[in-house]
Design an enzyme around this catalytic site. Structure first.
Site, short mmCIF file in Angstrom:
data_model
loop_
_atom_site.label_atom_id
_atom_site.label_comp_id
_atom_site.label_asym_id
_atom_site.label_seq_id
_atom_site.Cartn_x
_atom_site.Cartn_y
_atom_site.Cartn_z
N CYS A 281 -25.68 11.56 3.97
CA CYS A 281 -24.92 10.81 2.97
C CYS A 281 -25.70 10.71 1.66
CB CYS A 281 -24.59 9.43 3.52
SG CYS A 281 -23.62 8.45 2.39
N CYS B 165 -18.79 8.26 6.38
CA CYS B 165 -19.02 6.85 6.74
C CYS B 165 -17.91 6.38 7.67
CB CYS B 165 -19.08 6.00 5.47
SG CYS B 165 -19.87 4.41 5.74
N CYS C 233 -25.16 9.08 8.34
CA CYS C 233 -26.02 8.55 7.28
C CYS C 233 -27.07 9.56 6.83
CB CYS C 233 -26.72 7.28 7.75
SG CYS C 233 -25.57 5.99 8.26
N LYS D 95 0.83 -1.21 0.00
CA LYS D 95 0.00 0.00 0.00
C LYS D 95 0.87 1.26 0.00
CE LYS D 95 -2.41 3.13 2.77
NZ LYS D 95 -2.35 3.71 4.11
#
Length: 359
Positions: free
Chosen positions: A251, A240, A248, A165
DNA sequence: TACAGTAAACGGCTGGAAGC
DNA sequence: GCTTCCAGCCGTTTACTGTA
């Protein structure tokens, strides 16, 4: 490429240029990613300001240092190596500590020579805020044995403390090469949660980032690989969230099966519904004026309710660091000494309006 | 209600154990 | 010998519980 502002321009134009495009319509599986992406173009996040690319940029700019491209690459690498298991704010502070210390000895900031001059214990003391600081201090001290910052993926992942990564993010942010999707916890979480990937067995892999990376890379065009980490990390930090309750109610992701907070139906059917299908093309659309009002209402709602910083005016997701370095370059070399660029103030930051579901 | 203390989650890399 | 799996590393943050 010897000039740092050209270098930054290169990164912005070649690696992250996909951010200016809409996601092609054939990516129907990625509708939720399109919605997340749209939110991220409107909203700033810690990763944009204190992420591993912007940390060296901001710190160099703050202390009026124009690094060489070699030193800048090394600084990106150090900032990346500091980041695992650590919040962006802590990484930023630790990097700044090192940078300030470097200025006592060298005018050009953190460099291989600087690392040679420091002991493991001294580096450890400077980065004390980050997780695993002892191991990281040793790994960073070991960088002084390099002759220059790594120039390939193979070279960078040979370094202790650098895995796939970090290696891929280094390739993007320090070398301007888009070699793969940097899969961290957020990318892994959302790829499974929104079912962008599915294992052959039908299960969605949750624990193996490499598997996630292979499957994601097979499903989306290479030019979108680099932006995915930046988009999803910011979304995971702001909306999130995994440790705090997710937001939420504001969102824009439609039909999310994993809502954990109470939804205000009037919002969902109003502002949120109105703009959830928009994409970056709204800027060029003939309905720009109409869309702009809806989007502004959402921005103010998110800002007022959660204090999340929004993007206004012509700020884009990458900032305008190439311009800043160019200006700094001119200032330091005696040109335009009185012409200091001012960041444009968000014009509507404190405007309070009544949120209505319809316009 | 405010505060203090505790438990648990998070996060990527590393190295040892287990399986092939 | 190679690959895969998984616990452990360590500090921060958040949620929860208990107490005053």
């Amino acid at each position: 490429m010897s000039n740092i502002s050209q270098f930054i321009q290169h990164i912005n134009q070649h690696v992250f240029k996909s951010l200016l495009e809409d996601l092609p319509s054939e990516y129907s599986t990625f509708k939720k990613y399109k919605q997340i992406r749209f939110m991220r173009t409107l909203m700033a996040s810690t990763v944009d300001l204190k992420g591993c690319l912007n940390t060296p940029l901001i710190i160099n700019y703050k202390y009026k240092v124009i690094p060489s491209v070699q030193d800048f690459k090394l600084q990106v690498l150090i900032s990346l190596m500091l980041s695992p298991q650590t919040k962006d704010e802590m990484t930023f502070d630790a990097f700044e500590n090192m940078f300030m210390d470097s200025l006592k000895l060298h005018t050009r900031g953190i460099s291989i020579d600087y690392l040679k001059s420091k002991s493991f214990e001294e580096i450890d003391a400077l980065i004390k805020k980050v997780g695993f600081h002892k191991r990281k201090a040793k790994n960073i001290k070991d960088l002084c044995m390099l002759t220059s910052a790594p120039d390939s993926y193979e070279d960078v992942i040979k370094i202790n403390g650098v895995g796939p990564k970090i290696g891929l993010l280094y390739m993007q942010n320090a070398l301007g090469q888009n070699m793969g999707i940097g899969v961290d916890t957020h990318v892994n979480r959302f790829a499974s949660k929104f079912e962008w990937i599915k294992h052959k067995s039908g299960r969605t892999p949750l624990k193996n980032p490499e598997q996630t990376r292979d499957l994601l890379e097979a499903s989306i065009d290479k030019r979108f690989w680099a932006e995915m980490n930046l988009i999803l990390v910011g979304f995971g930090q702001n909306i999130c969230t995994s440790t705090q309750l997710p937001k939420c109610d504001v969102c824009l992701v439609s039909n999310c099966k994993d809502r954990r907070t109470k939804i205000d139906e009037s919002l969902q059917n109003g502002i949120v519904k109105d703009i959830e299908d928009l994409d970056v093309s709204y800027l060029h659309s003939t309905n720009h004026e109409k869309n702009y009002k809806k989007i502004l209402a959402w921005k103010i709602l998110v800002q007022e309710r959660y204090g999340i910083e929004m993007r206004y005016g012509n700020e884009d997701i990458l900032g305008d660091w190439d311009k800043k370095f160019d200006n700094l370059n001119k200032e330091l070399y005696g040109y335009n000494l009185l012409q200091h660029e001012k960041l444009s103030e968000p014009p509507l930051k404190k405007v309070k309006i009544e949120i209505k579901s319809e316009f």
